[in-house]
Design a protein around this motif. Structure first.
Motif, PDB file in Angstrom:
ATOM      1  N   GLY A 145      -0.431   3.251 -10.932  1.00 25.17           N
ATOM      2  CA  GLY A 145      -1.815   3.248 -10.563  1.00 25.17           C
ATOM      3  C   GLY A 145      -2.026   4.666  -9.896  1.00 25.17           C
ATOM      4  O   GLY A 145      -3.416   4.762  -9.610  1.00 25.17           O
ATOM      5  N   THR A 146      -1.153   5.384  -9.310  1.00 23.42           N
ATOM      6  CA  THR A 146      -1.398   6.521  -8.557  1.00 23.42           C
ATOM      7  C   THR A 146      -1.505   7.778  -9.538  1.00 23.42           C
ATOM      8  O   THR A 146      -1.693   8.605  -9.210  1.00 23.42           O
ATOM      9  CB  THR A 146      -0.244   6.741  -7.622  1.00 23.42           C
ATOM     10  N   LEU A 147      -1.237   7.611 -10.831  1.00 23.31           N
ATOM     11  CA  LEU A 147      -1.288   8.561 -11.746  1.00 23.31           C
ATOM     12  C   LEU A 147      -2.505   9.062 -12.343  1.00 23.31           C
ATOM     13  O   LEU A 147      -2.617  10.061 -13.013  1.00 23.31           O
ATOM     14  CB  LEU A 147      -0.384   8.160 -12.794  1.00 23.31           C
ATOM     15  N   PHE A 148      -3.547   8.007 -12.418  1.00 27.82           N
ATOM     16  CA  PHE A 148      -4.837   8.390 -13.092  1.00 27.82           C
ATOM     17  C   PHE A 148      -6.121   8.404 -12.238  1.00 27.82           C
ATOM     18  O   PHE A 148      -5.998   7.777 -11.224  1.00 27.82           O
ATOM     19  CB  PHE A 148      -4.970   7.442 -14.158  1.00 27.82           C
ATOM     20  N   GLN A 149      -6.678   9.309 -12.471  1.00 29.94           N
ATOM     21  CA  GLN A 149      -7.833   9.794 -11.613  1.00 29.94           C
ATOM     22  C   GLN A 149      -9.108   8.575 -12.067  1.00 29.94           C
ATOM     23  O   GLN A 149      -9.459   8.644 -13.037  1.00 29.94           O
ATOM     24  CB  GLN A 149      -8.363  11.178 -11.654  1.00 29.94           C
ATOM     25  N   HIS A 150      -9.692   7.953 -11.160  1.00 21.34           N
ATOM     26  CA  HIS A 150     -10.797   6.989 -11.372  1.00 21.34           C
ATOM     27  C   HIS A 150     -11.378   7.076 -10.093  1.00 21.34           C
ATOM     28  O   HIS A 150     -10.987   7.475  -8.794  1.00 21.34           O
ATOM     29  CB  HIS A 150     -10.086   5.607 -11.592  1.00 21.34           C
ATOM     30  N   LYS A 151     -12.798   6.651 -10.082  1.00 22.31           N
ATOM     31  CA  LYS A 151     -13.440   6.052  -8.724  1.00 22.31           C
ATOM     32  C   LYS A 151     -12.619   5.157  -8.094  1.00 22.31           C
ATOM     33  O   LYS A 151     -11.858   4.411  -8.630  1.00 22.31           O
ATOM     34  CB  LYS A 151     -14.697   5.807  -9.077  1.00 22.31           C
ATOM     35  N   ASN A 152     -12.760   5.340  -6.795  1.00 24.72           N
ATOM     36  CA  ASN A 152     -12.150   4.447  -5.781  1.00 24.72           C
ATOM     37  C   ASN A 152     -12.117   2.774  -6.344  1.00 24.72           C
ATOM     38  O   ASN A 152     -11.402   1.929  -6.067  1.00 24.72           O
ATOM     39  CB  ASN A 152     -12.411   4.316  -4.266  1.00 24.72           C
ATOM     40  N   VAL A 153     -13.617   2.386  -6.594  1.00 25.65           N
ATOM     41  CA  VAL A 153     -13.816   1.040  -7.051  1.00 25.65           C
ATOM     42  C   VAL A 153     -13.034   0.447  -8.354  1.00 25.65           C
ATOM     43  O   VAL A 153     -13.017  -0.557  -8.270  1.00 25.65           O
ATOM     44  CB  VAL A 153     -15.304   1.159  -7.383  1.00 25.65           C
TER      45      VAL A 153
ATOM     46  N   LYS B 244       1.100  -1.282  -0.013  1.00 23.70           N
ATOM     47  CA  LYS B 244      -0.099  -0.112  -0.038  1.00 23.70           C
ATOM     48  C   LYS B 244       0.800   1.240   0.127  1.00 23.70           C
ATOM     49  O   LYS B 244       1.710   1.421   1.118  1.00 23.70           O
ATOM     50  CB  LYS B 244      -0.721   0.070   1.204  1.00 23.70           C
ATOM     51  N   VAL B 245       0.899   1.986  -1.060  1.00 21.43           N
ATOM     52  CA  VAL B 245       1.708   3.090  -1.369  1.00 21.43           C
ATOM     53  C   VAL B 245       0.864   4.371  -0.639  1.00 21.43           C
ATOM     54  O   VAL B 245       1.569   5.336  -0.437  1.00 21.43           O
ATOM     55  CB  VAL B 245       2.282   3.244  -2.588  1.00 21.43           C
ATOM     56  N   GLY B 246      -0.262   4.404  -0.559  1.00 22.70           N
ATOM     57  CA  GLY B 246      -1.038   5.382   0.070  1.00 22.70           C
ATOM     58  C   GLY B 246      -1.534   6.528  -0.729  1.00 22.70           C
ATOM     59  O   GLY B 246      -0.987   6.677  -1.865  1.00 22.70           O
ATOM     60  N   ALA B 247      -2.162   7.450  -0.098  1.00 24.33           N
ATOM     61  CA  ALA B 247      -2.605   8.853  -0.997  1.00 24.33           C
ATOM     62  C   ALA B 247      -1.568   9.825  -0.551  1.00 24.33           C
ATOM     63  O   ALA B 247      -2.068  10.891  -1.274  1.00 24.33           O
ATOM     64  CB  ALA B 247      -3.995   9.063  -0.605  1.00 24.33           C
ATOM     65  N   ASP B 248      -0.804   9.888   0.369  1.00 24.68           N
ATOM     66  CA  ASP B 248      -0.058  10.991   0.606  1.00 24.68           C
ATOM     67  C   ASP B 248       1.265  11.123  -0.004  1.00 24.68           C
ATOM     68  O   ASP B 248       1.989  10.165   0.275  1.00 24.68           O
ATOM     69  CB  ASP B 248       0.268  11.077   2.257  1.00 24.68           C
TER      70      ASP B 248
ATOM     71  N   LYS C  39     -10.024   1.398  -8.327  1.00 25.86           N
ATOM     72  CA  LYS C  39      -8.393   1.648  -7.848  1.00 25.86           C
ATOM     73  C   LYS C  39      -8.033   0.399  -7.106  1.00 25.86           C
ATOM     74  O   LYS C  39      -6.974   0.093  -7.050  1.00 25.86           O
ATOM     75  CB  LYS C  39      -8.291   2.790  -7.301  1.00 25.86           C
ATOM     76  N   TYR C  40      -9.236   0.048  -6.413  1.00 24.81           N
ATOM     77  CA  TYR C  40      -8.836  -1.176  -5.565  1.00 24.81           C
ATOM     78  C   TYR C  40      -8.667  -2.556  -6.284  1.00 24.81           C
ATOM     79  O   TYR C  40      -9.169  -2.822  -7.308  1.00 24.81           O
ATOM     80  CB  TYR C  40     -10.385  -1.566  -4.624  1.00 24.81           C
ATOM     81  N   THR C  41      -7.683  -3.038  -5.931  1.00 23.46           N
ATOM     82  CA  THR C  41      -7.180  -4.422  -6.625  1.00 23.46           C
ATOM     83  C   THR C  41      -7.356  -5.486  -5.888  1.00 23.46           C
ATOM     84  O   THR C  41      -7.017  -6.790  -6.165  1.00 23.46           O
ATOM     85  CB  THR C  41      -5.689  -4.462  -7.002  1.00 23.46           C
ATOM     86  N   TRP C  42      -7.870  -5.309  -4.677  1.00 26.17           N
ATOM     87  CA  TRP C  42      -8.035  -6.741  -3.490  1.00 26.17           C
ATOM     88  C   TRP C  42      -9.061  -6.327  -2.438  1.00 26.17           C
ATOM     89  O   TRP C  42      -9.131  -5.165  -2.038  1.00 26.17           O
ATOM     90  CB  TRP C  42      -6.798  -6.908  -2.715  1.00 26.17           C
TER      91      TRP C  42
ATOM     92  N   ASN D 139      -8.170  -2.818  -0.632  1.00 23.11           N
ATOM     93  CA  ASN D 139      -6.677  -2.115  -0.834  1.00 23.11           C
ATOM     94  C   ASN D 139      -6.463  -2.132  -2.028  1.00 23.11           C
ATOM     95  O   ASN D 139      -6.725  -2.939  -2.948  1.00 23.11           O
ATOM     96  CB  ASN D 139      -6.056  -3.006  -0.132  1.00 23.11           C
ATOM     97  N   GLN D 140      -5.475  -1.346  -2.383  1.00 26.06           N
ATOM     98  CA  GLN D 140      -4.788  -0.996  -3.754  1.00 26.06           C
ATOM     99  C   GLN D 140      -3.338  -1.637  -3.552  1.00 26.06           C
ATOM    100  O   GLN D 140      -2.463  -0.932  -3.001  1.00 26.06           O
ATOM    101  CB  GLN D 140      -4.684   0.447  -3.944  1.00 26.06           C
ATOM    102  N   ILE D 141      -3.196  -2.788  -4.009  1.00 27.89           N
ATOM    103  CA  ILE D 141      -1.718  -3.615  -3.478  1.00 27.89           C
ATOM    104  C   ILE D 141      -1.286  -4.407  -4.575  1.00 27.89           C
ATOM    105  O   ILE D 141      -0.012  -4.905  -4.555  1.00 27.89           O
ATOM    106  CB  ILE D 141      -2.040  -4.656  -2.393  1.00 27.89           C
TER     107      ILE D 141
END
Length: 230
Positions: free
Chosen positions: A176-184, A136-140, A186-189, A198-200
């Motif tokens: 995966g952190t470069l493009f704007q999408h709905k959270n659904v 998880k690389v996070g949003a910050d 972005k989640y991969t797990w 999570n986005q892992i």
């Protein structure tokens, strides 16, 4: 679901979404090898000697297989392949990293093996590191703006810090952190009960080829994550 039926499902999705290269994780096949599937699709795989655990693979469409220059099974967690493209060569490293709860020596050992594979790739190649990085690389992104975009999720964890260090040291970016999408998308797990997401899984690309990456997103209801490149 058997290994064969899983492979058939993945093959259907490759055709449905017009995917030429597909990285596979935790395929649980023994040994290493190359399997020709229906309609000329080819599966390269790298597993363990004695256990149906871990394992990585790279499935190729007939067109992608014709461009392959070489491939190297590193171990049950890392596989390397190099292909020819119109303008340059494409080097793909498929990864299946240990979980965040794994022992530190196991996690460190994974990156100690991955690093020389990465360093041996010619500098002019399009380098992509893709797979189940369990990170998880996070949003910050304020501490890592050169390698993370503004569209990550959650909080960084220990595996995320290891991945960021690897990306920084090899002049890469986390796609995966470069493009704007709905959270659904972005989640991969998600947990079996659906309570945690999570986005892992990640797609990492050399920074110099950042503009060739057009999109990274997850498609609900399928087993594959789709990445679009120019």
């Amino acid at each position: 679901m058997s290994q064969l039926s899983k492979t058939e499902q993945v093959l259907r999705e490759m055709k449905q979404y017009n995917i030429d290269l597909l990285a596979l994780n935790e395929i649980r096949w023994k040994d290493v090898g190359q399997e020709t599937l229906d309609h000329g699709y080819v599966l390269l795989y790298s597993g363990e000697d004695n256990h149906h655990q871990a394992g990585v693979g790279l499935m190729k469409s007939p067109a992608a297989y014709r461009t392959m220059l070489k491939w190297t099974p590193i171990n049950e967690r890392i596989l390397f392949a190099r292909l020819a493209t119109t303008h340059t060569k494409l080097s793909v490293i498929v990864c299946y990293a240990p979980t965040n709860e794994a022992d530190d020596d196991v996690k460190d050992g994974f990156y100690e093996t991955l690093q020389p594979v990465t360093k041996d790739i010619p500098k002019h190649d399009i380098l992509c590191v893709v797979g189940y990085l369990n990170a998880k690389v996070g949003a910050d992104r304020k501490y890592y703006p050169e390698v993370l975009g503004p569209h990550g999720l959650g909080q960084i964890n220990e595996n995320g810090a290891l991945l960021v260090d690897f990306v920084l040291s090899n002049d890469l970016v986390v796609g995966g952190t470069l493009f704007q999408h709905k959270n659904v998308h972005k989640y991969t797990w998600k947990s079996p009960d659906g309570s945690m997401r999570n986005q892992i899984d990640h797609f990492v690309i050399a920074r110099r080829w950042r503009t060739s990456l057009l999109d990274v997103r997850w498609y609900r209801g399928v087993t594959t994550n789709r990445v679009t490149c120019s």
